[in-house]
Motif scaffolding. Structure first.
Motif, mmCIF file in Angstrom:
data_model
loop_
_atom_site.group_PDB
_atom_site.id
_atom_site.type_symbol
_atom_site.label_atom_id
_atom_site.label_comp_id
_atom_site.label_asym_id
_atom_site.label_seq_id
_atom_site.Cartn_x
_atom_site.Cartn_y
_atom_site.Cartn_z
ATOM 1 N N VAL A 113 0.876 -1.211 -0.047
ATOM 2 C CA VAL A 113 0.053 -0.079 0.038
ATOM 3 C C VAL A 113 1.080 1.440 -0.203
ATOM 4 C CG1 VAL A 113 -1.998 1.204 1.288
ATOM 5 C CG2 VAL A 113 -1.571 -1.128 1.451
ATOM 6 N N GLY A 114 0.808 1.991 -1.048
ATOM 7 C CA GLY A 114 1.640 3.147 -1.138
ATOM 8 C C GLY A 114 1.191 4.271 -2.030
ATOM 9 N N PHE A 115 1.480 5.348 -2.042
ATOM 10 C CA PHE A 115 0.998 6.421 -3.174
ATOM 11 C C PHE A 115 1.982 5.888 -4.556
ATOM 12 C CE2 PHE A 115 -0.105 9.169 0.267
ATOM 13 C CZ PHE A 115 -1.333 9.321 -0.122
ATOM 14 N N PRO A 116 1.408 6.339 -5.639
ATOM 15 C CA PRO A 116 2.330 6.150 -6.879
ATOM 16 C C PRO A 116 3.797 6.433 -6.658
ATOM 17 C CG PRO A 116 0.493 7.159 -7.573
ATOM 18 C CD PRO A 116 0.572 7.174 -5.966
ATOM 19 N N ASN A 117 4.669 5.712 -7.190
ATOM 20 C CA ASN A 117 6.195 5.847 -7.014
ATOM 21 C C ASN A 117 6.649 5.713 -5.753
ATOM 22 O OD1 ASN A 117 5.791 6.865 -9.595
ATOM 23 N ND2 ASN A 117 5.783 9.099 -9.307
ATOM 24 N N ALA A 118 6.017 5.081 -4.785
ATOM 25 C CA ALA A 118 6.681 4.900 -3.509
ATOM 26 C C ALA A 118 7.911 3.638 -3.578
ATOM 27 C CB ALA A 118 5.415 4.498 -2.539
ATOM 28 N N GLY A 119 7.728 3.198 -4.737
ATOM 29 C CA GLY A 119 8.899 2.087 -4.831
ATOM 30 C C GLY A 119 8.322 0.728 -4.798
ATOM 31 N N LYS A 120 6.885 0.459 -4.874
ATOM 32 C CA LYS A 120 6.201 -0.613 -4.619
ATOM 33 C C LYS A 120 6.736 -1.979 -5.753
ATOM 34 C CE LYS A 120 1.968 0.663 -4.513
ATOM 35 N NZ LYS A 120 2.250 2.068 -5.113
ATOM 36 N N SER A 121 6.552 -1.482 -7.008
ATOM 37 C CA SER A 121 6.848 -2.226 -8.273
ATOM 38 C C SER A 121 8.396 -2.782 -7.945
ATOM 39 C CB SER A 121 6.550 -1.633 -9.578
ATOM 40 O OG SER A 121 5.316 -1.474 -9.642
ATOM 41 N N THR A 122 9.289 -1.587 -7.820
ATOM 42 C CA THR A 122 10.705 -1.907 -7.801
ATOM 43 C C THR A 122 10.884 -3.045 -6.496
ATOM 44 O OG1 THR A 122 11.081 0.463 -8.229
ATOM 45 C CG2 THR A 122 13.017 -0.871 -7.603
ATOM 46 N N LEU A 123 10.365 -2.823 -5.475
ATOM 47 C CA LEU A 123 10.669 -3.728 -4.334
ATOM 48 C C LEU A 123 10.196 -5.307 -4.672
ATOM 49 C CD1 LEU A 123 11.284 -4.613 -1.463
ATOM 50 C CD2 LEU A 123 8.714 -4.295 -0.979
ATOM 51 N N LEU A 124 8.726 -5.490 -5.562
ATOM 52 C CA LEU A 124 8.454 -6.617 -5.849
ATOM 53 C C LEU A 124 9.324 -7.128 -6.877
ATOM 54 C CD1 LEU A 124 5.905 -8.380 -5.595
ATOM 55 C CD2 LEU A 124 4.941 -7.546 -7.755
ATOM 56 N N SER A 125 9.710 -6.580 -7.794
ATOM 57 C CA SER A 125 11.182 -7.037 -8.892
ATOM 58 C C SER A 125 12.227 -7.387 -8.253
ATOM 59 C CB SER A 125 11.242 -6.140 -9.955
ATOM 60 O OG SER A 125 11.947 -4.892 -9.510
ATOM 61 N N VAL A 126 12.581 -6.961 -7.113
ATOM 62 C CA VAL A 126 13.743 -7.157 -6.336
ATOM 63 C C VAL A 126 13.676 -8.703 -5.649
ATOM 64 C CG1 VAL A 126 15.387 -6.642 -4.579
ATOM 65 C CG2 VAL A 126 14.949 -5.033 -6.181
ATOM 66 N N VAL A 127 12.343 -8.611 -4.830
ATOM 67 C CA VAL A 127 12.115 -9.730 -4.058
ATOM 68 C C VAL A 127 11.685 -11.093 -4.564
ATOM 69 C CG1 VAL A 127 12.179 -8.384 -1.998
ATOM 70 C CG2 VAL A 127 10.027 -9.100 -2.988
ATOM 71 N N SER A 128 11.313 -10.535 -5.891
ATOM 72 C CA SER A 128 10.352 -12.018 -6.539
ATOM 73 C C SER A 128 10.746 -12.111 -7.918
ATOM 74 C CB SER A 128 8.938 -11.874 -6.518
ATOM 75 O OG SER A 128 8.444 -10.996 -7.206
ATOM 76 N N ALA A 129 10.090 -13.105 -8.613
ATOM 77 C CA ALA A 129 10.465 -13.134 -10.114
ATOM 78 C C ALA A 129 9.421 -12.413 -11.007
ATOM 79 C CB ALA A 129 10.406 -14.685 -10.450
ATOM 80 N N ALA A 130 8.564 -11.657 -10.167
ATOM 81 C CA ALA A 130 7.525 -10.811 -11.123
ATOM 82 C C ALA A 130 8.404 -9.810 -11.747
ATOM 83 C CB ALA A 130 6.689 -10.105 -10.242
#
Length: 333
Positions: A169-186
């Motif tokens: 949960v976060g505003f746009p550009n809080a780094g959510k997608s980046t985190l997901l790409s780092v911790v998983s294969a997504a």
């Protein structure tokens, strides 16, 4: 095809169940009997439209182009009190976390949460009773039987709420997608503008000792999302299924960490107060920009009543610590 175009979380389909077969009005005849009693069998029931949970599915894509689902009709009864054959059921397999609703009223009919769970979406017409049901002392040879019940035709909506252990949960550009790409294969699309994430991305996060949990990146909510601003409500519903909510506030926010966190909470509360009872973890992202002094200052702003960690996805800073916090919260559940 990217995950974006594959991810379908809403389909509207016209369901037509089968008509029930007619009962038979047959009278028993054999070489010894020219006119015996009634022996007409019942009609078979019409086919149902059934929804079945399948843990291997994660999207409704396979139903996107099936606008009409038509079950088979029941067959008529026959002599010797033989019941007609039941109409063919149509089975729609759906991911877990799928809700069925009536397209006209919006009413929720049911929710599928378990693998193999089946529910009838549109029930088939009942078969008519054969004439032997109507025999009585005053009417020894009834020459009538019931017709079958007609099937139903109705529009229904199937809608997916994601099942995930952790919702971001976060505003746009809080780094959510980046985190997901780092911790998983997504492989979410990552760019520096609001609403890059137009569909929820799911990632399997590997944890110590071959364990794992599911993380869902939900499109950024902006102030006013609960009123349907931005991409609001369509995506907020995905958070309802998550066990733990990971709030993400970037270190370079213009507001204080507490202010930004409070706004996110307020949005969530306005959308669905029940979400306020979910366990929370707070990650302050992009913290590779901070020196020790600045970080010490910012730590004072962090709400004391929530597990928190300063991370940087790009610099891989404190990512394991974050996973530990999340794992602990998931397993408190």
């Amino acid at each position: 095809m990217s995950q974006g175009s594959n991810f379908v979380d809403y389909v509207k389909i016209c369901c037509r169940s089968g008509h029930g077969g007619a009962g038979s009005a047959h009278l028993h005849r054999d070489k010894h009997t020219s006119m015996g009693g009634p022996d007409g069998g019942d009609g078979g029931r019409g086919g149902h439209v059934i929804v079945k949970g399948n843990a291997q599915l994660w999207t409704l894509l396979h139903l996107k182009f099936r606008k009409h689902v038509i079950a088979g009709d029941g067959e008529s009864g026959s002599s010797g009190t033989s019941t007609g054959k039941t109409g063919r059921d149509e089975i729609l397999e759906v991911p877990l976390g799928t809700i069925a609703r009536d397209a006209e009223t919006g009413e929720i009919l049911f929710e599928i949460n378990e693998d193999g769970e089946t529910r009838i979406l549109t029930d088939g017409g009942r078969g008519g009773l054969g004439n032997w049901h109507f025999k009585s002392p005053t009417q020894q040879t009834p020459r009538f039987a019931q017709p079958g019940e007609p099937g139903k035709e109705e529009w229904n909506i199937l809608e997916l709420k994601l099942l995930a252990d952790v919702g971001l949960v976060g505003f746009p550009n809080a780094g959510k997608s980046t985190l997901l790409s780092v911790v998983s294969a997504a492989k979410p699309e990552i760019a520096d503008y609001a609403f890059t994430t137009l569909v929820p991305n799911l990632g399997i996060v590997a944890y110590r000792g071959h364990r794992s949990f599911v993380m869902a990146d939900i499109p950024g909510i902006i102030e006013g999302a609960s009123q349907g601003k931005g991409l609001g409500i369509r995506f907020l519903k995905h958070i309802e299924r998550n066990a733990v909510l990971l709030f993400m506030v970037p270190a370079d926010t213009n507001r204080s960490i507490k202010e930004e966190f409070d706004i996110l909470l307020k949005e969530l509360n306005e959308y669905n107060p029940e979400l306020m009872h979910k366990p929370r973890v707070l990650a302050i992202t992009k913290s590779d920009m901070l020196d020790e002094e600045l970080m010490a200052e910012m730590k004072k702003e962090v709400p004391a009543d929530i597990p928190s960690v300063f991370i940087s996805s790009v610099a891989q800073k404190n990512i394991d610590q974050l996973k530990d916090l999340l794992w602990a919260e998931i397993n408190k559940q």
